[in-house]
Every structure is written in structure tokens, then in C-alpha cells.
Write an enzyme that holds these catalytic residues in place. Sequence first.
Site, mmCIF file in Angstrom:
data_model
loop_
_atom_site.group_PDB
_atom_site.id
_atom_site.type_symbol
_atom_site.label_atom_id
_atom_site.label_comp_id
_atom_site.label_asym_id
_atom_site.label_seq_id
_atom_site.Cartn_x
_atom_site.Cartn_y
_atom_site.Cartn_z
ATOM 1 C CB CYS A 46 -34.268 -101.343 70.751
ATOM 2 S SG CYS A 46 -33.680 -100.100 69.799
ATOM 3 N NE ARG B 82 -32.403 -101.441 74.324
ATOM 4 C CZ ARG B 82 -33.749 -101.061 74.648
ATOM 5 N NH1 ARG B 82 -33.660 -102.097 75.801
ATOM 6 N NH2 ARG B 82 -34.772 -100.352 74.529
ATOM 7 C CG ASP C 102 -32.798 -97.610 76.000
ATOM 8 O OD1 ASP C 102 -31.729 -97.459 75.507
ATOM 9 O OD2 ASP C 102 -33.663 -97.080 75.689
#
Length: 145
Positions: free
Chosen positions: A8, A14, A113
Site C-alpha cells: 500500500c 491496509r 486508504d
Amino acid sequence: MRNILIVCIGNICRSPMAEGLVKAALPDRQVTSAGLGALVGQGADPIACALMKERGLSIDAHRAQQIQSDMCRRADLILVMDGGQRREIEQRYPFALGRVFRLCERSGQDVPDPYRAGDSAFRTSFALIENGAQQWVQRISRVSS
């Protein structure tokens, strides 16, 4: 697929959650995570840690690391959260072409996000991560059987 890299941006929200889920489901595989703009050395976000604990998993020991060429060379599969990350990895590391996919590739979704966006945003992203991880685990298990 023995070596799986999950990517990520900051490597604190994440990708650590996805890493934890995939690693738990495929304990015989090497599963790591990294960030394109990692907050190097920082632990996983507290909300991410809490969501994982709800599933009986801990990512408390996680420390963010920056993606590097050797990580991509070793990886049989590189999972990212969105199409932009896929393009960026393929541009930075052209040798990785054909091994980079979105975590939610099958559903055609990007994982937003949740950084600094609160509990609700984390839960939304986590649901996508959990679903995408389950789909990849099933696929990897079938291919490896």
C-alpha cells in the site's frame, strides 16, 4: 506461489492487515508487506490493530518498510490496493509485470486508504481487504494443490 508481497502507501494500515490475514490463512508461505511511501519503522495504525484483534490476529509487532527492488524480485505475487499502485510498481520494477494484481482484482474494486479517516473508514477498507484476501487465499490454495 511461495513468496507473497502486499503493498500500500504507508505500510501502516491496509497492507499490514492484508498481510496478517493472508499469513494466518497460508502459514506455509512467506508473506510480507511494504509501502510505496512507507512510514519506515512505524507500527501499524491502532485502529488496524484493533480490527485484527477482533479476528483473533495480532499485527502489533509490525513495522513499516519501504518497498525495494529485491522484494519485488523475490515475490511470486505482488498484491496492491489500487490500480495506481499497480501502475507505479510496474513502472518502477518492470521485471514484476505479470505478477502485480489488486487485492480486490476479482471484484474490480480498489481498497480506499483509511489513514486518519476514523473507525468507519477503517471498517469499510477492512471488509474489502478481508474479502480480497479470502479470494486470493482460495486461488493460491487451488493452484498449489
